[in-house]
Design a protein around this motif. Structure first.
Motif, PDB file in Angstrom:
ATOM      1  N   ASP A 259       0.838  -1.215  -0.045  1.00 17.10           N
ATOM      2  CA  ASP A 259      -0.011   0.109  -0.019  1.00 17.10           C
ATOM      3  C   ASP A 259       0.799   0.927  -0.148  1.00 17.10           C
ATOM      4  OD1 ASP A 259      -2.614  -1.134   0.027  1.00 17.10           O
ATOM      5  OD2 ASP A 259      -2.125  -1.781   2.197  1.00 17.10           O
ATOM      6  N   LEU A 260       2.050   1.187   0.154  1.00 16.75           N
ATOM      7  CA  LEU A 260       3.077   2.389   0.047  1.00 16.75           C
ATOM      8  C   LEU A 260       4.090   2.027  -1.219  1.00 16.75           C
ATOM      9  CD1 LEU A 260       3.453   3.153   3.805  1.00 16.75           C
ATOM     10  CD2 LEU A 260       2.181   4.504   2.184  1.00 16.75           C
ATOM     11  N   PRO A 261       3.765   1.706  -2.200  1.00 17.94           N
ATOM     12  CA  PRO A 261       4.648   1.039  -3.439  1.00 17.94           C
ATOM     13  C   PRO A 261       5.787   1.851  -3.733  1.00 17.94           C
ATOM     14  CG  PRO A 261       2.649   1.756  -4.107  1.00 17.94           C
ATOM     15  CD  PRO A 261       2.533   1.825  -2.712  1.00 17.94           C
ATOM     16  N   ASP A 262       5.604   3.267  -3.569  1.00 19.19           N
ATOM     17  CA  ASP A 262       6.583   4.127  -3.994  1.00 19.19           C
ATOM     18  C   ASP A 262       7.375   5.012  -3.101  1.00 19.19           C
ATOM     19  OD1 ASP A 262       5.946   3.636  -6.845  1.00 19.19           O
ATOM     20  OD2 ASP A 262       4.134   5.131  -6.739  1.00 19.19           O
ATOM     21  N   ALA A 263       7.099   4.454  -1.730  1.00 20.04           N
ATOM     22  CA  ALA A 263       7.645   5.413  -0.617  1.00 20.04           C
ATOM     23  C   ALA A 263       9.020   4.859  -0.068  1.00 20.04           C
ATOM     24  CB  ALA A 263       6.595   5.346   0.641  1.00 20.04           C
ATOM     25  N   ASP A 264       9.724   5.218   0.520  1.00 18.45           N
ATOM     26  CA  ASP A 264      10.930   4.950   1.073  1.00 18.45           C
ATOM     27  C   ASP A 264      10.542   4.928   2.660  1.00 18.45           C
ATOM     28  OD1 ASP A 264      13.252   4.214   2.139  1.00 18.45           O
ATOM     29  OD2 ASP A 264      14.239   6.130   1.576  1.00 18.45           O
TER      30      ASP A 264
ATOM     31  N   LEU B 267      -3.706   9.372   2.047  1.00 19.57           N
ATOM     32  CA  LEU B 267      -3.225  10.479   1.638  1.00 19.57           C
ATOM     33  C   LEU B 267      -2.056  10.706   1.608  1.00 19.57           C
ATOM     34  CD1 LEU B 267      -4.851  12.353   4.780  1.00 19.57           C
ATOM     35  CD2 LEU B 267      -6.151  11.734   2.503  1.00 19.57           C
ATOM     36  N   ILE B 268      -1.116   9.685   1.441  1.00 23.07           N
ATOM     37  CA  ILE B 268       0.360   9.832   1.690  1.00 23.07           C
ATOM     38  C   ILE B 268       0.800   9.695  -0.051  1.00 23.07           C
ATOM     39  CG2 ILE B 268       2.578   8.759   2.012  1.00 23.07           C
ATOM     40  CD1 ILE B 268       1.039   7.560   4.339  1.00 23.07           C
ATOM     41  N   SER B 269       1.232  10.758  -0.460  1.00 24.59           N
ATOM     42  CA  SER B 269       1.982  10.613  -1.861  1.00 24.59           C
ATOM     43  C   SER B 269       3.426  10.254  -2.024  1.00 24.59           C
ATOM     44  CB  SER B 269       1.716  11.971  -2.536  1.00 24.59           C
ATOM     45  OG  SER B 269       2.455  13.062  -1.850  1.00 24.59           O
TER      46      SER B 269
ATOM     47  N   PHE C 206       5.521  10.992   7.183  1.00 20.48           N
ATOM     48  CA  PHE C 206       4.299  10.106   7.081  1.00 20.48           C
ATOM     49  C   PHE C 206       4.332   8.991   8.039  1.00 20.48           C
ATOM     50  CE2 PHE C 206       7.055   8.390   3.759  1.00 20.48           C
ATOM     51  CZ  PHE C 206       6.861   7.076   4.041  1.00 20.48           C
ATOM     52  N   ALA C 207       3.392   8.511   8.352  1.00 27.43           N
ATOM     53  CA  ALA C 207       3.453   7.113   9.073  1.00 27.43           C
ATOM     54  C   ALA C 207       1.848   6.469   8.899  1.00 27.43           C
ATOM     55  CB  ALA C 207       3.412   7.437  10.657  1.00 27.43           C
ATOM     56  N   LEU C 208       2.039   5.310   8.329  1.00 25.99           N
ATOM     57  CA  LEU C 208       0.933   4.487   8.359  1.00 25.99           C
ATOM     58  C   LEU C 208       1.051   3.355   9.379  1.00 25.99           C
ATOM     59  CD1 LEU C 208      -1.418   2.913   7.009  1.00 25.99           C
ATOM     60  CD2 LEU C 208       0.176   1.685   5.386  1.00 25.99           C
ATOM     61  N   VAL C 209      -0.159   3.322  10.205  1.00 27.59           N
ATOM     62  CA  VAL C 209       0.044   2.781  11.370  1.00 27.59           C
ATOM     63  C   VAL C 209      -1.123   1.472  11.424  1.00 27.59           C
ATOM     64  CG1 VAL C 209      -0.039   2.946  14.040  1.00 27.59           C
ATOM     65  CG2 VAL C 209       0.502   4.706  12.803  1.00 27.59           C
ATOM     66  N   ARG C 210      -0.612   0.331  11.673  1.00 32.40           N
ATOM     67  CA  ARG C 210      -1.703  -0.703  11.812  1.00 32.40           C
ATOM     68  C   ARG C 210      -1.677  -1.722  12.917  1.00 32.40           C
ATOM     69  NH1 ARG C 210      -0.934  -2.194   5.382  1.00 32.40           N
ATOM     70  NH2 ARG C 210      -2.976  -1.045   4.557  1.00 32.40           N
ATOM     71  N   SER C 211      -2.538  -1.516  13.753  1.00 33.38           N
ATOM     72  CA  SER C 211      -2.649  -2.544  14.934  1.00 33.38           C
ATOM     73  C   SER C 211      -3.191  -3.861  14.493  1.00 33.38           C
ATOM     74  CB  SER C 211      -3.447  -1.651  15.854  1.00 33.38           C
ATOM     75  OG  SER C 211      -3.652  -2.554  17.159  1.00 33.38           O
ATOM     76  N   VAL C 212      -2.834  -4.688  15.543  1.00 34.98           N
ATOM     77  CA  VAL C 212      -3.435  -5.953  15.419  1.00 34.98           C
ATOM     78  C   VAL C 212      -4.687  -6.122  16.156  1.00 34.98           C
ATOM     79  CG1 VAL C 212      -1.184  -7.043  14.692  1.00 34.98           C
ATOM     80  CG2 VAL C 212      -1.868  -7.178  17.300  1.00 34.98           C
ATOM     81  N   SER C 213      -4.897  -5.105  16.983  1.00 28.33           N
ATOM     82  CA  SER C 213      -5.901  -5.277  18.161  1.00 28.33           C
ATOM     83  C   SER C 213      -7.618  -5.818  17.559  1.00 28.33           C
ATOM     84  CB  SER C 213      -6.096  -4.006  18.858  1.00 28.33           C
ATOM     85  OG  SER C 213      -5.050  -3.519  19.267  1.00 28.33           O
TER      86      SER C 213
ATOM     87  N   THR D 113       7.066   4.246   8.460  1.00 27.34           N
ATOM     88  CA  THR D 113       7.302   5.745   8.620  1.00 27.34           C
ATOM     89  C   THR D 113       8.487   6.197   7.407  1.00 27.34           C
ATOM     90  OG1 THR D 113       8.877   5.798  10.220  1.00 27.34           O
ATOM     91  CG2 THR D 113       6.465   5.999  10.742  1.00 27.34           C
ATOM     92  N   ASP D 114       8.350   7.395   7.200  1.00 32.23           N
ATOM     93  CA  ASP D 114       9.596   7.979   6.560  1.00 32.23           C
ATOM     94  C   ASP D 114      10.935   7.932   7.094  1.00 32.23           C
ATOM     95  OD1 ASP D 114      10.319  10.673   7.794  1.00 32.23           O
ATOM     96  OD2 ASP D 114       8.123  10.502   7.868  1.00 32.23           O
ATOM     97  N   PRO D 115      12.046   7.580   6.848  1.00 34.72           N
ATOM     98  CA  PRO D 115      13.244   7.486   7.619  1.00 34.72           C
ATOM     99  C   PRO D 115      13.630   8.266   8.643  1.00 34.72           C
ATOM    100  CG  PRO D 115      13.857   7.149   5.081  1.00 34.72           C
ATOM    101  CD  PRO D 115      12.196   7.602   5.156  1.00 34.72           C
TER     102      PRO D 115
END
Length: 435
Positions: A139-144, A269-271, A277-284, A298-300
Motif C-alpha cells: 500500500d506504500l509502493p513508491d515510498a521509502d 493521503l500519502i503521496s 508520514f506514518a501508516l499505523v496498523r494495529s493487530v487489536s 514511516t519515512d526514515p
C-alpha cells in the motif's frame, strides 16, 4: 487571589501560580484574576501577565475560556472505549470485536519459545519486520519507509506526535473523532483543529482550512473511520493529496486500525513526494485488544525520531509478543478466522442497517465494528429511552471535538454480536425511542 500571586516577570508569575496550585490554594476550576487586574496588582506590563498565562496554558496548568476567564485545570473524567463499568444494561456501545472471532493463540504460543533477547540486540523481530515490510509495501509502493513496532496504535500516535510537535501546536483531527485520538491530543497539550467527515471521509475544504490554520500534523482514518464507519474514496483521497502537495512536511498519520478486517480498499493521503508520514496498523481488532502491538511504516527521518522516543522508556515491544503476532499472521487457519470475522461484521452490520432503513432511520456506511445511526431527535433523549428498555447506547456527543456544538443526533451502536431476535427487539425499541 491576585494579591497572593507574585513575580515581576512572566516566568516568575507562572511559577507563583503553579506553586499555589501545587499547595492546594488554587483548586481545579478556580478562576484566575483578569490580566489587567493582575498586571495592575503586580505593577507589571499587561503583556507580561498575558505571557505568564500563556506559559501556564501551554503547560496544561490552566484553561483559557475567552471572556469566561482563565481557570485552573483539573483532571477531568473522559469517555473511554470498551464496556461500561457497573451496569446491568445490555451494552451496545462497546466498539469491541467478537471474542469468538479472534484466532485462538494456544497453538501459536507453543512455537514462540526461543533464546532470551538481551539488551543491545535489534528491537524488532526479524521475521515480523520482513512480513510487515511486505504488508506495508503493498500500500506504500513508491515510498521509502522504515518499520517500527509499538505497543498499539494509540502508543504509536502519541509518540509520533511527541517527536514532531511542541505543546500548543495544532493537529488536524476528523470530526467526529476516535476517542483515543481526542484524548491523546488534549493530554499532549496540542490544539485540535476539527476537519469535518462526510460519506467519503475527510472533507477537502475542512483539510484546507486546517492547513491554513497552521496544523503540523494530520491524523486520518482511511477506512472504517471511528465512529462513522466511512472510508476514503479514491477520488476524495486524490483531492486530499492535492491539498497536501503544498505541505510536504506536515506529518500525516494514517490509523488503518481495521486493515485485515475491512471489506474496502485502502486509499491513502500519502503521496510519493510527501516527506513526513506514518501508516499505523494495529493487530487489536483481529488478534485481540490485549495484544497491544502495532506496526508503523514511516519515512526514515520520522523512524529515527520515533526510535529516540521509544529509547528512554519502553525501548522495545516484547519479542515474545512480536513472535506470537507473527506466528498468527503467518498461520493459514488464523488468517481464515480473520477473513471470516471481517465478512461476519460486514454482514451483521449491513443486516441491522437494512432493518433500520426499513423504518426510515438513516445509517452511514457500515464498515467497522459499529454503526453510526442518525436520529430525528437528540441522541441523548433517545439513549435515555433505550436505557429504560434495558439498552446502554453511546451518543455522538462523546466523539465531538466541539464542547459547545449542538446536541448530536447520532448513536454509535455495536450490534454485530446480537442474535436476530435481539436485533429485532433493539430496532423496535430504537424506532419507538426515536419517535
Amino acid at each position: 487571589m491576585s494579591d497572593r500571586i507574585t513575580g515581576s516577570t512572566a516566568a516568575e508569575i507562572a511559577d507563583s501560580v503553579r506553586a499555589l496550585r501545587d499547595r492546594g490554594i488554587l483548586l481545579p476550576g478556580a478562576l484566575l484574576p483578569p490580566v489587567r487586574e493582575l498586571a495592575a496588582t503586580l505593577g507589571v506590563n499587561r503583556n507580561t501577565a498575558v505571557a505568564a498565562y500563556r506559559q501556564l496554558a501551554q503547560a496544561g496548568l490552566v484553561l483559557s475560556r475567552g471572556r469566561a476567564g482563565t481557570t485552573v485545570a483539573g483532571i477531568e473524567a473522559v469517555a473511554q472505549e470498551g464496556y461500561a463499568a457497573d451496569t446491568v444494561l445490555r451494552d451496545i456501545g462497546t466498539g469491541n470485536p467478537d471474542p469468538a472471532r479472534i484466532p485462538d493463540p494456544s497453538a501459536a504460543l507453543m512455537t514462540i519459545a526461543s533464546r532470551p533477547v538481551l539488551y543491545g540486540e535489534p528491537v524488532i523481530d526479524p521475521g515480523l519486520e520482513e512480513w510487515a515490510r511486505r504488508w506495508m509495501a503493498a500500500d506504500l509502493p513508491d515510498a521509502d519507509f522504515r518499520i517500527t513496532v509499538t505497543s498499539g496504535a494509540v502508543d504509536a500516535v502519541e509518540r509520533l506526535l511527541a517527536q514532531a510537535l511542541m505543546r500548543d501546536d495544532a493537529v488536524a483531527l476528523e470530526d467526529p473523532c476516535f476517542l483515543a485520538s481526542i484524548h491523546t491530543v488534549r493530554l499532549g497539550g496540542y490544539r485540535a483543529v476539527p476537519v469535518p467527515v462526510d460519506d467519503q471521509g475527510m472533507t477537502v475544504d475542512g483539510l484546507r482550512a486546517a492547513l491554513d490554520a497552521g496544523v503540523r500534523a494530520v491524523i486520518c482514518t482511511p477506512r472504517a473511520q471511528n465512529p462513522t464507519g466511512v472510508g476514503l474514496t479514491a477520488q476524495r483521497a486524490a483531492e486530499l493529496r492535492g491539498v497536501l502537495a503544498d505541505h510536504p512536511y506536515v506529518l500525516i498519520i494514517e490509523d488503518d486500525h481495521f486493515s485485515l478486517l475491512s471489506q474496502r480498499p485502502y486509499e491513502s493521503l500519502i503521496s510519493e513526494d510527501h516527506r513526513r508520514f506514518a501508516l499505523v496498523r494495529s493487530v487489536s481488532k483481529f488478534l485481540g485488544p490485549d495484544m497491544c502491538l502495532a506496526i508503523a511504516a514511516t519515512d526514515p527521518d520520522t523512524a529515527e525520531r520515533l526510535a529516540m522516543r521509544l529509547s528512554p522508556g519502553t525501548t522495545w515491544v516484547s519479542h515474545l509478543l512480536q513472535r506470537l503476532a507473527l506466528a498468527q499472521l503467518t498461520d493459514e487457519d488464523a488468517m481464515t478466522t480473520v477473513a471470516t470475522a471481517g465478512a461476519h461484521y460486514a454482514e451483521r452490520n449491513a443486516a441491522f442497517a437494512a432493518r433500520l432503513r426499513a423504518h426510515g432511520i438513516d445509517v452511514a456506511a457500515p464498515d467497522g465494528l459499529s454503526l453510526w445511526v442518525r436520529l430525528p431527535r437528540p441522541a441523548r433523549e433517545v439513549a435515555e429511552h433505550l436505557m429504560r428498555r434495558g439498552w446502554l447506547a453511546r451518543t455522538g456527543d462523546e466523539f465531538s471535538l466541539d464542547d459547545r456544538a449542538d446536541p448530536s443526533h447520532h448513536l454509535r451502536l455495536t450490534v454485530h454480536d446480537l442474535t436476530d431476535a435481539e436485533a429485532d427487539t433493539l430496532v423496535a425499541d430504537l424506532v419507538a425511542a426515536a419517535r
